[in-house]
Design an enzyme around this catalytic site. Structure first.
Site, PDB file in Angstrom:
ATOM      1  CE  LYS A  45      45.148  34.961  48.809  1.00  0.00           C
ATOM      2  NZ  LYS A  45      44.100  35.167  49.821  1.00  0.00           N
ATOM      3  CE1 TYR A  64      44.600  33.922  45.428  1.00  0.00           C
ATOM      4  CE2 TYR A  64      46.434  32.379  45.467  1.00  0.00           C
ATOM      5  CZ  TYR A  64      45.205  32.780  45.939  1.00  0.00           C
ATOM      6  OH  TYR A  64      44.581  32.062  46.923  1.00  0.00           O
ATOM      7  N   GLY A  91      33.685  37.491  52.695  1.00  0.00           N
ATOM      8  CA  GLY A  91      33.498  36.508  51.619  1.00  0.00           C
ATOM      9  C   GLY A  91      33.092  35.154  52.162  1.00  0.00           C
TER      10      GLY A  91
HETATM   11  N1  LIG Z   1      40.949  27.075  47.520  1.00  0.00           N
HETATM   12  C1  LIG Z   1      42.240  27.077  47.673  1.00  0.00           C
HETATM   13  O1  LIG Z   1      42.957  26.144  47.252  1.00  0.00           O
HETATM   14  C2  LIG Z   1      42.918  28.205  48.409  1.00  0.00           C
HETATM   15  C3  LIG Z   1      44.287  28.063  48.707  1.00  0.00           C
HETATM   16  C4  LIG Z   1      44.942  29.084  49.364  1.00  0.00           C
HETATM   17  C5  LIG Z   1      44.252  30.219  49.748  1.00  0.00           C
HETATM   18  N2  LIG Z   1      42.928  30.346  49.446  1.00  0.00           N
HETATM   19  C6  LIG Z   1      42.265  31.568  49.863  1.00  0.00           C
HETATM   20  O2  LIG Z   1      41.158  31.269  50.681  1.00  0.00           O
HETATM   21  C7  LIG Z   1      40.180  32.302  50.567  1.00  0.00           C
HETATM   22  C8  LIG Z   1      38.833  31.678  50.244  1.00  0.00           C
HETATM   23  O3  LIG Z   1      38.937  31.019  49.001  1.00  0.00           O
HETATM   24  P1  LIG Z   1      37.927  29.868  48.506  1.00  0.00           P
HETATM   25  O4  LIG Z   1      38.761  28.789  47.967  1.00  0.00           O
HETATM   26  O5  LIG Z   1      36.909  29.604  49.534  1.00  0.00           O
HETATM   27  O6  LIG Z   1      37.308  30.632  47.234  1.00  0.00           O
HETATM   28  P2  LIG Z   1      35.832  30.872  46.728  1.00  0.00           P
HETATM   29  O7  LIG Z   1      35.002  29.646  46.922  1.00  0.00           O
HETATM   30  O8  LIG Z   1      36.008  31.429  45.365  1.00  0.00           O
HETATM   31  O9  LIG Z   1      35.274  31.988  47.721  1.00  0.00           O
HETATM   32  C9  LIG Z   1      35.779  33.297  47.713  1.00  0.00           C
HETATM   33  C10 LIG Z   1      34.811  34.180  48.459  1.00  0.00           C
HETATM   34  O10 LIG Z   1      35.317  35.525  48.441  1.00  0.00           O
HETATM   35  C11 LIG Z   1      34.261  36.382  48.048  1.00  0.00           C
HETATM   36  N3  LIG Z   1      34.737  37.598  47.406  1.00  0.00           N
HETATM   37  C12 LIG Z   1      35.462  37.702  46.267  1.00  0.00           C
HETATM   38  N4  LIG Z   1      35.693  38.996  45.991  1.00  0.00           N
HETATM   39  C13 LIG Z   1      35.097  39.723  46.972  1.00  0.00           C
HETATM   40  C14 LIG Z   1      34.990  41.106  47.235  1.00  0.00           C
HETATM   41  N5  LIG Z   1      35.544  42.018  46.427  1.00  0.00           N
HETATM   42  N6  LIG Z   1      34.318  41.498  48.336  1.00  0.00           N
HETATM   43  C15 LIG Z   1      33.746  40.590  49.170  1.00  0.00           C
HETATM   44  N7  LIG Z   1      33.811  39.258  48.960  1.00  0.00           N
HETATM   45  C16 LIG Z   1      34.482  38.842  47.869  1.00  0.00           C
HETATM   46  C17 LIG Z   1      33.434  35.542  47.094  1.00  0.00           C
HETATM   47  O11 LIG Z   1      32.175  36.133  46.921  1.00  0.00           O
HETATM   48  P3  LIG Z   1      31.395  36.076  45.505  1.00  0.00           P
HETATM   49  O12 LIG Z   1      30.481  34.908  45.682  1.00  0.00           O
HETATM   50  O13 LIG Z   1      30.688  37.374  45.418  1.00  0.00           O
HETATM   51  O14 LIG Z   1      32.409  35.892  44.437  1.00  0.00           O
HETATM   52  C18 LIG Z   1      33.431  34.210  47.819  1.00  0.00           C
HETATM   53  O15 LIG Z   1      32.450  34.199  48.818  1.00  0.00           O
HETATM   54  C19 LIG Z   1      40.695  33.250  49.472  1.00  0.00           C
HETATM   55  O16 LIG Z   1      41.349  34.351  50.067  1.00  0.00           O
HETATM   56  C20 LIG Z   1      41.695  32.385  48.725  1.00  0.00           C
HETATM   57  O17 LIG Z   1      42.665  33.169  48.075  1.00  0.00           O
HETATM   58  C21 LIG Z   1      42.247  29.351  48.796  1.00  0.00           C
END
Ligand SMILES: NC(=O)c1ccc[n+]([C@@H]2O[C@H](COP(=O)([O-])OP(=O)(O)OC[C@H]3O[C@@H](n4cnc5c(N)ncnc54)[C@H](OP(=O)(O)O)[C@@H]3O)[C@@H](O)[C@H]2O)c1
Length: 244
Positions: free
Chosen positions: A156, A152, A9
């Site tokens: 996690k 979620y 991702g």
């Molecule tokens: N942002 C926060 O505050 C936060 C906090 C704690 C943890 N996290 C974790 O950090 C990680 C990245 O999050 P982010 O904030 O960067 O979110 P994001 O901008 O929504 O990016 C998520 C990425 O995961 C990809 N993805 C989703 N479902 C997928 C699948 N089935 N197979 C392959 N790729 C997939 C998405 O691709 P598409 O473009 O195809 O959707 C996107 O590239 C996640 O695991 C999230 O839970 C984020």
């Protein structure tokens, strides 16, 4: 020879920043993405401009066969995967009262089973190489819980149990498995929140700001590096002090 990092991702948000940061450290990069779009080529171009190789591999992490196929493509191209970052993740927030089984399962399928699917396909290559780093992206809500996020948070928290168990299983093969637990990080995932909500959240963070994708990428870089060679099975919180 350059080391190789596979990040799931990774066309936007935290995953992309991790890919760019590891590229600057000299890693050849494998970017996994789910859907073909402009972001895929943009990310590839930005990584190649740093001066390393970049392979983009399509696949939904919740589908085991697709993971098997994209891991094989990475091995065919580079012959090894030194660092795996299980980053792909989704949210489907709502109170349990309104959540249906499908909303619960979808989040578990991508976040937790996706982590299993990719790791299971990568681990045999790391075991053969007798070296490797696996870094799983958990979340502070996997530790503390959060109203509206039972699906979620469960996914996690599951990642944390997975990380600790696998760390014990593969330590003798010199494979280190750790997790990071980000707090509120500015990405598309949190852009959906209203401005007032974000300001309120920031007020309650001891460091008084939301985190950046770079804040997370810096810790992943550390966990991938030789500087963390005596750390395994740990969960590093990157949350500006939220979890204190
Ligand atoms: N942002 C926060 O505050 C936060 C906090 C704690 C943890 N996290 C974790 O950090 C990680 C990245 O999050 P982010 O904030 O960067 O979110 P994001 O901008 O929504 O990016 C998520 C990425 O995961 C990809 N993805 C989703 N479902 C997928 C699948 N089935 N197979 C392959 N790729 C997939 C998405 O691709 P598409 O473009 O195809 O959707 C996107 O590239 C996640 O695991 C999230 O839970 C984020």
């Amino acid at each position: 020879m350059n080391k190789v990092a596979l990040i799931t991702g990774a066309t936007r948000g935290i995953g992309k920043q991790i890919a760019l940061t590891l590229a600057k450290e000299g890693y050849n990069i494998v970017i996994n993405y789910r859907e073909e779009n402009d972001e895929v080529n943009t990310a590839k171009g930005e990584i190649e401009a740093i001066g390393v190789e970049c392979l983009t591999v399509k696949g939904d992490v919740s589908k085991f066969d697709e993971c098997e196929s994209f891991v094989k493509q990475a091995i065919e191209k580079f012959g090894q995967i030194d660092v795996l970052v299980n980053n792909a993740g989704i949210t489907k927030d709502m109170l349990l009262m309104r959540m249906n089984k499908q909303d619960f399962e979808q989040v578990i399928d991508v976040n937790l089973i996706g982590t299993f699917n990719v790791t299971k396909n990568v681990i045999s290559y790391m075991i053969k190489a007798r070296t490797g780093r696996i870094i799983n992206i958990s979340s502070i809500v996997g530790i503390n819980g959060n109203s509206g996020q039972t699906n979620y948070s469960a996914s996690k928290a599951g990642i944390i149990g997975f990380t600790k168990s696998l760390a014990k299983e593969v330590a003798s093969r010199n494979i280190l498995v750790n997790a990071v637990a980000p707090g509120f990080i500015q990405t598309n995932m949190t852009d959906v929140l209203k401005e007032e909500v974000k300001e309120e959240i920031a007020k309650n963070i001891p460091l008084k700001r939301m985190g950046t994708a770079q804040d997370v990428a810096n810790v992943v870089k550390f966990l991938a590096s030789e500087d963390s060679s005596y750390i395994t099975g740990q969960v590093l919180q990157i949350d500006g002090g939220m979890g204190i």
